[in-house]
Design an enzyme around this catalytic site. Structure first.
Site, mmCIF file in Angstrom:
data_model
loop_
_atom_site.group_PDB
_atom_site.id
_atom_site.type_symbol
_atom_site.label_atom_id
_atom_site.label_comp_id
_atom_site.label_asym_id
_atom_site.label_seq_id
_atom_site.Cartn_x
_atom_site.Cartn_y
_atom_site.Cartn_z
ATOM 1 N N ASN A 8 0.808 -1.186 0.165
ATOM 2 C CA ASN A 8 -0.070 0.055 0.163
ATOM 3 C C ASN A 8 0.717 1.277 -0.099
ATOM 4 O OD1 ASN A 8 -1.758 2.179 0.531
ATOM 5 N ND2 ASN A 8 -2.294 1.486 2.336
ATOM 6 N N TRP A 9 1.151 1.838 -1.083
ATOM 7 C CA TRP A 9 1.918 3.009 -1.311
ATOM 8 C C TRP A 9 1.341 4.380 -0.625
ATOM 9 C CZ3 TRP A 9 4.042 2.684 -7.000
ATOM 10 C CH2 TRP A 9 5.060 1.633 -6.949
ATOM 11 N N LYS A 10 0.079 4.210 -0.219
ATOM 12 C CA LYS A 10 -0.489 5.549 0.294
ATOM 13 C C LYS A 10 -0.387 6.702 -0.624
ATOM 14 C CE LYS A 10 -0.119 3.382 4.940
ATOM 15 N NZ LYS A 10 -0.085 3.427 6.310
ATOM 16 N N HIS A 88 -9.424 1.045 5.351
ATOM 17 C CA HIS A 88 -8.043 1.505 6.013
ATOM 18 C C HIS A 88 -8.277 2.514 7.173
ATOM 19 C CE1 HIS A 88 -4.124 2.461 6.426
ATOM 20 N NE2 HIS A 88 -3.531 1.424 6.096
ATOM 21 N N GLU A 90 -6.731 4.776 8.281
ATOM 22 C CA GLU A 90 -6.307 6.120 7.890
ATOM 23 C C GLU A 90 -7.705 6.951 7.056
ATOM 24 O OE1 GLU A 90 -2.671 5.586 5.542
ATOM 25 O OE2 GLU A 90 -1.745 5.019 7.628
ATOM 26 N N GLU A 158 -4.962 -4.728 10.932
ATOM 27 C CA GLU A 158 -3.700 -3.774 11.073
ATOM 28 C C GLU A 158 -4.119 -2.950 12.157
ATOM 29 O OE1 GLU A 158 -1.952 -2.474 6.940
ATOM 30 O OE2 GLU A 158 -3.845 -1.448 7.318
ATOM 31 N N GLY A 164 3.057 2.420 10.957
ATOM 32 C CA GLY A 164 3.912 3.609 10.762
ATOM 33 C C GLY A 164 4.458 3.990 11.789
ATOM 34 N N SER A 202 3.962 -2.154 10.471
ATOM 35 C CA SER A 202 5.425 -2.101 10.507
ATOM 36 C C SER A 202 5.990 -3.428 9.961
ATOM 37 C CB SER A 202 5.635 -1.775 11.848
ATOM 38 O OG SER A 202 5.157 -0.222 12.198
#
Ligand code: 13P
Length: 241
Positions: A8-10, A88, A90, A158, A164, A202
């Protein structure tokens, strides 16, 4: 089913880096085909991937129409996406997405034959209050639509506090939660009993072997380490054949 190694490159990268990454992966994809590789770049760079399997990071809960800025599941299918991340943390936090919205996105994706990667996970406060399992099970039961099967969707556990931060969940935490999720699927969603459960938060080359070869861990959803192709490859290679 093969383990899924998903990046997942965000909101990172650009057209050149996406193309270079894709080129660098060509040989690896043939050599290490015991796992399934996937990259979810930002929308504009999905088309830059030609060797790697294409995924998206989100989709609209609506079919079409006046939804400025949204991208529909049909459009993702048109772009050759086979997977799409939904829910997600976020997006749940920054865009106030709730389980009902996630469930509508899941329905949209399934109707276009795209596998949703449904993210769930508790915050640190919830874990410390002993509510981790309760939060995760509610997210699962409310986010999954009725037509989910073991093959047409994927779950990603997650924990928010591991994303992160450089601090992955411990092997013990991961196997305990994945085991509970597996039991929940078996008891409440029999058609999805064997659904793959990814771990995310992570994941890096140094902890990949331990986490990815654990019971009920069927792959990884990788953030920052998926931006460096050496690290991404090392994580996939850590999966035992
Ligand atoms: P990190 O691997 O950077 O912790 O991110 C995990 C994640 O959010 C993947 O969706």
């Amino acid at each position: 089913m093969k383990k899924l190694i998903a990046g997942n490159w965000k909101m990172n990268g650009n057209g050149d880096t996406a193309e270079a990454f894709d080129n660098d992966m060509e040989e690896v994809l043939n050599k290490y085909s015991h796992v399934e590789w996937l990259i979810c770049p930002p929308f504009p760079y999905i088309a830059s991937l030609s060797n790697l399997q294409r995924g998206a990071q989100d989709c609209s809960a609506y079919d079409r129409g006046a939804y400025t800025g949204e991208v529909s599941a049909a459009m993702l299918a048109d772009m050759g996406c086979t997977y799409c991340i939904v829910g997600h943390s976020e997006r749940r936090t920054l865009h106030m997405e709730d389980n009902k919205l996630v469930r509508n996105k899941v329905k949209q994706l399934l109707s276009h034959n795209i596998r949703p990667i449904i993210c769930v996970g508790e915050t640190l406060e919830e874990r410390e209050a002993g509510q981790a399992y309760e939060v995760v099970s509610r997210q699962i039961l409310e986010s999954l639509s009725d037509n989910i099967t073991s093959e047409n969707a994927v779950l990603a556990y997650e924990p928010v506090w591991a994303i992160g931060t450089g601090k992955a969940a411990t092997l013990c935490d991961v196997t305990k939660m994945h085991g509970m999720i597996r039991d929940l699927l078996k008891s409440s969603l029999a058609t999805a009993a064997k659904m793959r459960i990814l771990y995310g938060g992570s994941v890096k080359p140094s902890n990949a072997a331990e986490l990815l070869n654990a019971d009920n861990v069927d792959g990884a959803l990788i953030g920052s380490a998926s931006l460096l192709h050496e690290d991404f490859i090392a994580i996939g290679k850590a999966v035992e054949i």
